[in-house]
Design an enzyme around this catalytic site. Sequence first.
Site, PDB file in Angstrom:
ATOM      1  CE  LYS A   1      -9.961  89.091-111.145  1.00  0.00           C
ATOM      2  NZ  LYS A   1     -11.338  88.871-112.158  1.00  0.00           N
TER       3      LYS A   1
ATOM      4  CE1 TYR B   1      -8.678  86.472-108.457  1.00  0.00           C
ATOM      5  CE2 TYR B   1      -8.393  88.309-106.884  1.00  0.00           C
ATOM      6  CZ  TYR B   1      -9.249  87.537-107.794  1.00  0.00           C
ATOM      7  OH  TYR B   1     -10.607  87.772-107.665  1.00  0.00           O
TER       8      TYR B   1
HETATM    9  P1  NAP Z   1     -15.891  80.982-108.666  1.00  0.00           P
HETATM   10  O1  NAP Z   1     -17.324  80.835-107.707  1.00  0.00           O
HETATM   11  O2  NAP Z   1     -14.969  80.254-108.308  1.00  0.00           O
HETATM   12  O3  NAP Z   1     -16.675  80.742-110.149  1.00  0.00           O
HETATM   13  C1  NAP Z   1     -15.465  80.665-111.069  1.00  0.00           C
HETATM   14  C2  NAP Z   1     -16.067  80.812-112.536  1.00  0.00           C
HETATM   15  O4  NAP Z   1     -15.005  81.014-113.735  1.00  0.00           O
HETATM   16  C3  NAP Z   1     -16.596  79.514-112.605  1.00  0.00           C
HETATM   17  O5  NAP Z   1     -18.019  79.725-113.495  1.00  0.00           O
HETATM   18  C4  NAP Z   1     -15.785  78.900-113.634  1.00  0.00           C
HETATM   19  O6  NAP Z   1     -16.403  77.749-114.527  1.00  0.00           O
HETATM   20  C5  NAP Z   1     -15.216  79.858-114.499  1.00  0.00           C
HETATM   21  N1  NAP Z   1     -13.842  79.520-114.792  1.00  0.00           N
HETATM   22  C6  NAP Z   1     -12.833  79.015-114.052  1.00  0.00           C
HETATM   23  N2  NAP Z   1     -11.990  78.646-114.804  1.00  0.00           N
HETATM   24  C7  NAP Z   1     -12.454  78.675-115.996  1.00  0.00           C
HETATM   25  C8  NAP Z   1     -11.707  78.134-117.516  1.00  0.00           C
HETATM   26  N3  NAP Z   1     -10.478  77.640-117.339  1.00  0.00           N
HETATM   27  N4  NAP Z   1     -12.371  78.298-118.688  1.00  0.00           N
HETATM   28  C9  NAP Z   1     -13.879  79.029-118.533  1.00  0.00           C
HETATM   29  N5  NAP Z   1     -14.341  79.330-117.334  1.00  0.00           N
HETATM   30  C10 NAP Z   1     -13.633  79.197-115.894  1.00  0.00           C
HETATM   31  O7  NAP Z   1     -15.495  82.485-108.534  1.00  0.00           O
HETATM   32  P2  NAP Z   1     -16.376  83.948-108.228  1.00  0.00           P
HETATM   33  O8  NAP Z   1     -16.259  84.121-106.611  1.00  0.00           O
HETATM   34  O9  NAP Z   1     -17.956  83.606-108.866  1.00  0.00           O
HETATM   35  O10 NAP Z   1     -15.742  84.592-109.128  1.00  0.00           O
HETATM   36  C11 NAP Z   1     -16.252  85.443-110.546  1.00  0.00           C
HETATM   37  C12 NAP Z   1     -15.161  86.607-110.629  1.00  0.00           C
HETATM   38  O11 NAP Z   1     -15.283  87.417-109.737  1.00  0.00           O
HETATM   39  C13 NAP Z   1     -13.682  86.132-110.705  1.00  0.00           C
HETATM   40  O12 NAP Z   1     -13.173  86.997-111.902  1.00  0.00           O
HETATM   41  C14 NAP Z   1     -13.213  86.518-109.570  1.00  0.00           C
HETATM   42  O13 NAP Z   1     -11.741  86.767-109.554  1.00  0.00           O
HETATM   43  C15 NAP Z   1     -13.941  87.681-109.223  1.00  0.00           C
HETATM   44  N6  NAP Z   1     -14.006  88.029-107.727  1.00  0.00           N
HETATM   45  C16 NAP Z   1     -14.443  87.418-106.650  1.00  0.00           C
HETATM   46  C17 NAP Z   1     -14.312  87.741-105.434  1.00  0.00           C
HETATM   47  C18 NAP Z   1     -14.918  86.887-104.439  1.00  0.00           C
HETATM   48  O14 NAP Z   1     -14.827  87.460-103.192  1.00  0.00           O
HETATM   49  N7  NAP Z   1     -15.487  85.960-104.626  1.00  0.00           N
HETATM   50  C19 NAP Z   1     -14.050  89.149-105.186  1.00  0.00           C
HETATM   51  C20 NAP Z   1     -13.494  89.922-106.139  1.00  0.00           C
HETATM   52  C21 NAP Z   1     -13.489  89.375-107.528  1.00  0.00           C
HETATM   53  P3  NAP Z   1     -16.656  76.221-114.038  1.00  0.00           P
HETATM   54  O15 NAP Z   1     -17.717  75.925-113.159  1.00  0.00           O
HETATM   55  O16 NAP Z   1     -16.626  75.591-115.235  1.00  0.00           O
HETATM   56  O17 NAP Z   1     -15.134  75.880-113.302  1.00  0.00           O
END
Ligand code: NAP
Length: 254
Positions: free
Chosen positions: A163, A159
């Site tokens: 990133k 990861y």
């Molecule tokens: P999340 O709730 O786990 O949602 C992940 C999203 O990515 C879902 O819509 C999922 O779709 C999609 N996804 C996963 N695998 C996929 C695949 N194989 N093909 C197409 N789509 C896929 O994550 P989140 O926290 O909202 O994170 C969103 C972004 O923000 C990510 O890039 C994450 O690394 C980044 N981020 C998050 C945080 C945090 O604290 N949460 C912090 C920094 C950065 P499905 O529903 O179909 O699985």
Amino acid sequence: MILDSFRLDGTVALVTGAGRGLGRGLALALAEAGADIALLDRSGAPEVAEEVTALGRRAMPVACDFLEASPSDLRAVVASVVAELGSLDVLVNNAGIIRRAPALEHSAQDWDDVMRVNLDAVFHLSQAAAAGMAEAGRGSIVNIASMLSYQGGINVPSYTASKHGVMGLTRAFANEWAASGITVNAIAPGYMATDNTAPLRADAERSASILARIPAARWGVPEDLQGAVVLLASRAGAYINGATIPVDGGWLAR
Ligand code: NAP
């Protein structure tokens, strides 16, 4: 008027990972600002599509699994959005996965999967989208980076590498495409309460130590990213190029 330059009326945005978590919040923000939205996740995010429609915008569900999709499949995704909604003005590369295992035990499969979803898809979708944006002489790409674009993290080497790559690609694309009227930037969210961080929040000790370092004294929520994405997607952000903007409650300042 300054607020008019934040409006996205008449534009089309493609948001990946739009069905839940941060992506849902980003998609709804862009729709509220006036954009029609193509929503990509593995099922096409039908529920969020309904929310977008309820806001009076067009919604196009796009079902695509980045673990299965080839580069040409991703080019076809971009072509299908242009064919159905008329253009592609804003691309938000938000979909992302995290696999937690110490570096010594990190499997080749976890490494490959994380790179495919978090980095390869960003490259191929951006490349396809930017071709049309360059012809139009305008467009915006917003990538979702992370605190682990700056830091090493614990037990998440794939990861972290992905990133760091997202922040690097953001700069590389901006250098090449800014002169064509395309802005490429990233948002680096801090620790946000979504499925991605559920295991951290379930670990009382880890959760407390994270919270203790956040000057804002709370985990972030999807709404915290909405202002930044509209800024970076709109004319208001036209001279912001290659930046990765932390939206982290002050985490990096600590
Ligand atoms: P999340 O709730 O786990 O949602 C992940 C999203 O990515 C879902 O819509 C999922 O779709 C999609 N996804 C996963 N695998 C996929 C695949 N194989 N093909 C197409 N789509 C896929 O994550 P989140 O926290 O909202 O994170 C969103 C972004 O923000 C990510 O890039 C994450 O690394 C980044 N981020 C998050 C945080 C945090 O604290 N949460 C912090 C920094 C950065 P499905 O529903 O179909 O699985």
